[in-house]
Design a protein around this motif. Structure first.
Motif, PDB file in Angstrom:
ATOM      1  N   TRP A 210       0.844  -1.195   0.000  1.00 45.31           N
ATOM      2  CA  TRP A 210       0.000   0.000   0.000  1.00 45.31           C
ATOM      3  C   TRP A 210       0.879   1.245   0.000  1.00 45.31           C
ATOM      4  CZ3 TRP A 210      -5.165   0.033  -0.570  1.00 45.31           C
ATOM      5  CH2 TRP A 210      -5.838   1.235  -0.351  1.00 45.31           C
ATOM      6  N   THR A 211       0.509   2.249  -0.812  1.00 49.20           N
ATOM      7  CA  THR A 211       1.268   3.498  -0.877  1.00 49.20           C
ATOM      8  C   THR A 211       0.341   4.670  -0.609  1.00 49.20           C
ATOM      9  OG1 THR A 211       0.897   3.697  -3.259  1.00 49.20           O
ATOM     10  CG2 THR A 211       2.904   2.560  -2.546  1.00 49.20           C
ATOM     11  N   VAL A 212       0.908   5.750  -0.046  1.00 46.36           N
ATOM     12  CA  VAL A 212       0.180   6.991   0.215  1.00 46.36           C
ATOM     13  C   VAL A 212       0.979   8.131  -0.407  1.00 46.36           C
ATOM     14  CG1 VAL A 212      -0.670   8.573   1.978  1.00 46.36           C
ATOM     15  CG2 VAL A 212      -0.856   6.104   2.326  1.00 46.36           C
ATOM     16  N   ASN A 213       0.369   8.839  -1.366  1.00 47.92           N
ATOM     17  CA  ASN A 213       1.049   9.925  -2.078  1.00 47.92           C
ATOM     18  C   ASN A 213       2.364   9.453  -2.699  1.00 47.92           C
ATOM     19  OD1 ASN A 213      -0.980  11.761  -1.373  1.00 47.92           O
ATOM     20  ND2 ASN A 213       0.041  12.247   0.578  1.00 47.92           N
ATOM     21  N   GLY A 214       2.339   8.227  -3.199  1.00 49.47           N
ATOM     22  CA  GLY A 214       3.524   7.674  -3.828  1.00 49.47           C
ATOM     23  C   GLY A 214       4.564   7.158  -2.860  1.00 49.47           C
ATOM     24  N   SER A 215       4.293   7.238  -1.548  1.00 44.65           N
ATOM     25  CA  SER A 215       5.268   6.807  -0.548  1.00 44.65           C
ATOM     26  C   SER A 215       4.859   5.445   0.004  1.00 44.65           C
ATOM     27  CB  SER A 215       5.361   7.827   0.586  1.00 44.65           C
ATOM     28  OG  SER A 215       6.192   7.342   1.624  1.00 44.65           O
ATOM     29  N   LYS A 216       5.706   4.474  -0.165  1.00 43.94           N
ATOM     30  CA  LYS A 216       5.422   3.139   0.352  1.00 43.94           C
ATOM     31  C   LYS A 216       5.542   3.101   1.870  1.00 43.94           C
ATOM     32  CE  LYS A 216       6.462  -1.698  -0.629  1.00 43.94           C
ATOM     33  NZ  LYS A 216       7.290  -2.619  -1.431  1.00 43.94           N
ATOM     34  N   ARG A 217       6.461   3.898   2.421  1.00 46.77           N
ATOM     35  CA  ARG A 217       6.623   3.935   3.872  1.00 46.77           C
ATOM     36  C   ARG A 217       5.364   4.483   4.541  1.00 46.77           C
ATOM     37  NH1 ARG A 217      11.909   6.772   6.122  1.00 46.77           N
ATOM     38  NH2 ARG A 217      12.746   4.924   5.048  1.00 46.77           N
ATOM     39  N   GLU A 218       4.829   5.580   3.982  1.00 41.73           N
ATOM     40  CA  GLU A 218       3.588   6.130   4.536  1.00 41.73           C
ATOM     41  C   GLU A 218       2.440   5.131   4.400  1.00 41.73           C
ATOM     42  OE1 GLU A 218       3.038   8.899   6.175  1.00 41.73           O
ATOM     43  OE2 GLU A 218       5.166   9.436   6.111  1.00 41.73           O
ATOM     44  N   GLY A 219       2.426   4.408   3.290  1.00 42.05           N
ATOM     45  CA  GLY A 219       1.389   3.398   3.113  1.00 42.05           C
ATOM     46  C   GLY A 219       1.492   2.291   4.142  1.00 42.05           C
ATOM     47  N   GLN A 220       2.704   1.828   4.411  1.00 41.86           N
ATOM     48  CA  GLN A 220       2.885   0.791   5.425  1.00 41.86           C
ATOM     49  C   GLN A 220       2.490   1.292   6.808  1.00 41.86           C
ATOM     50  OE1 GLN A 220       6.982  -0.328   5.003  1.00 41.86           O
ATOM     51  NE2 GLN A 220       6.612  -1.609   3.176  1.00 41.86           N
ATOM     52  N   LYS A 221       2.801   2.554   7.092  1.00 37.92           N
ATOM     53  CA  LYS A 221       2.406   3.129   8.386  1.00 37.92           C
ATOM     54  C   LYS A 221       0.883   3.176   8.516  1.00 37.92           C
ATOM     55  CE  LYS A 221       3.041   7.214  11.311  1.00 37.92           C
ATOM     56  NZ  LYS A 221       1.612   7.410  11.545  1.00 37.92           N
TER      57      LYS A 221
END
Length: 508
Positions: A210-221
């Motif tokens: 999962w990604t948020v705004n293209g960020s995989k780290r934010e998606g994982q969080k």
């Protein structure tokens, strides 16, 4: 004009002006005075041979006559004809034009109407397709709901049967252990395992891409945060089930926890969040162990209550035996002292009476010692309570008291509205065996078929008397068939201390 042969000649003829002349002027060659020329007489004969020339001559004469008499009218008629033909042509053209315009409007209206009908038909087809799909989904939902309802009804029946059995003292353990302490220890071990699954991240499964705004780290969080939220909701439901657990509610609480897990899976479907099977099974085992623990604890408490009741009964029996022993020993000492004094005075008659009395006291004392040593010795009692249970229920029990009526008085306490009536008191050196024989004889008539500690039976005093004749024999000295039930009869009559009216039935 030409008049056929044999027809009347016109009397007058008004001629219009000839073309090229003034109106009202004489026509060249016309007779003076305005009289019409005579109509040439027709000639009979065939138009072949020599008569042909005559026919031609006749035609010429007719033409000349027409020219002289009707020239002006023919010209005007021709003009009118041309005018009419022109107007007719104009009207025809206009009618054709108007008809064409109207036809075009009709065609356009028809096309527009056809387009609207086609659009409505297409929309209706779409609506029909949607309705058909909705109907198919609803039929599928109804089928699934019916299957679910059948499963739940089966569970409800099982739960109801289990609840009835549990309330009656019968419980099916999921995990058989020795005592409540063992269940407590197993629960502690299981809860440590549940905590370990949570710390190891094996309680919840979720997507990892999962990604948020293209960020995989934010998606994982975000996935971790939502997973924690879902797990907290599931654990809250499981903890509530543990806190509100009753053994007969186990099935419904497990089903409720399963539904909570399904709801979490639906809400977290976007991120593929769901409670793991391993964690869910552990929490279900926790519920089962909790139910088993509570049931075992209740059984142990009930056993402790029964043990305390037996201890109280034994203590009461022992106190009664001690009092009787003390009383007999005191009487024995008095009589022995009196016997010694009588012997010293030489009163042989008085000494003989005291010796007989001492023998009775010694027999009574020996009987007390025997009863204290033999725990099977006692009284079997048969009692009933019409006001509380009706006239077809009796209680068959046993007591080791020296005064068995004291036990009956205890049973007639605040737990029942009226006192028990005694039908029989049978002393036996094997009162325990006699009571067991009577219980086996009336086993099919036991009121409580699942708890043998309840000693009530559907039987009349007469039926118990007949059974006692077979089992007690000579020990059955006296039996009362009709209970007095004084308080109940007085309450029915509305008179304190009154008696029942003659012929009144003993049933409520």
């Amino acid at each position: 004009m030409w008049i056929p042969e044999g027809g009347p000649a016109p009397s007058t003829l008004v001629a219009g002006p000839a073309p090229g002349t003034l109106a009202g002027g004489p026509t060249p060659g016309a007779p003076v005075g305005g009289a019409p020329p005579a109509v040439p007489a027709p000639r009979k004969g065939r138009l072949f041979g020599r008569r042909r020339a005559e026919a031609v001559s006749e035609a010429e004469e007719l033409r000349a006559w027409i020219a002289r008499t009707q020239g002006l009218d023919a010209e005007r008629v021709a003009g009118l004809v041309r005018q009419v033909e022109a107007e007719a042509a104009a009207l025809r053209e206009r009618a054709v034009a108007e008809a064409g315009d109207e036809a075009r409007e009709i065609v356009e209206d028809a096309r527009a109407t056809a387009k609207e009908i086609l659009a409505d038909a297409r929309e209706a087809a779409k609506v029909t397709d949607r309705l058909r799909e909705d109907a198919d989904r609803q039929r599928a939902d109804v089928s699934a709901a019916e299957r679910r309802l059948a499963e739940l009804q089966a569970r409800i029946v099982n739960a109801d049967e289990t609840a009835l059995l549990q309330e009656a003292g019968i419980y099916a353990y999921r995990h058989v252990l020795q005592d409540a302490i063992a269940y407590r220890s197993r629960l502690d071990t299981l809860r440590d395992e549940i905590k370990s699954l949570t710390r190891a991240g094996r309680a919840v499964h979720a997507t990892t891409d999962w990604t948020v705004n293209g960020s995989k780290r934010e998606g994982q969080k975000m996935v971790r945060d939502f997973s924690k939220l879902m797990l907290r909701a599931y654990n809250a439901e499981a903890d509530y089930a543990v806190r509100s657990m009753r053994p007969y509610r186990l099935t419904s609480l497990v089903d409720r926890l399963y539904k909570s897990r399904e709801t979490i899976a639906k809400l977290g479907a976007t991120m593929h969040i769901r409670i793991s099977d391993e964690f869910h099974n552990a929490r279900v085992r926790e519920l089962e162990l909790t139910a088993d623990y509570l049931q075992k604890k209740d059984e142990e408490k009930e056993a402790q209550r029964e043990a305390r009741a037996r201890e109280r009964e034994e203590a009461a029996v022992q106190r009664e035996l001690d009092r009787q022993r003390e009383k007999l020993n005191k009487e024995l000492g008095h009589y022995q002292a009196a016997l010694e004094r009588l012997r010293e005075r030489g009163d042989a008659g008085g000494a003989a009476e005291l010796e007989a009395k001492l023998a009775e006291i010694e027999d009574s004392l020996q009987d007390v010692e025997s009863r204290a040593a033999n725990v099977r010795t006692g009284y079997v009692y048969v009692i009933s309570n019409i006001g509380a249970f009706g006239d077809r229920i009796v209680k068959i029990g046993m007591t080791r008291r020296l005064e068995p009526l004291e036990r009956v008085y205890e049973l007639s306490g605040a737990a029942v509205p009226f006192r028990f009536d005694v039908h029989a008191l049978i002393f036996s050196k094997d009162a325990v065996g006699l009571e067991a024989e009577l219980h086996r004889h009336f086993a099919s008539q036991r009121v409580n078929q699942v708890n043998s500690r309840k000693e009530f039976f559907y039987a009349t005093p007469v039926e118990v008397r007949d059974a006692l004749h077979r089992f007690a024999g000579q020990h059955l000295i006296e039996f009362t068939e009709e209970p007095q039930a004084l308080e109940w009869r007085a309450s029915r009559n509305g008179e304190a201390g009154g008696t029942a009216r003659p012929g009144e039935a003993l049933t409520r």
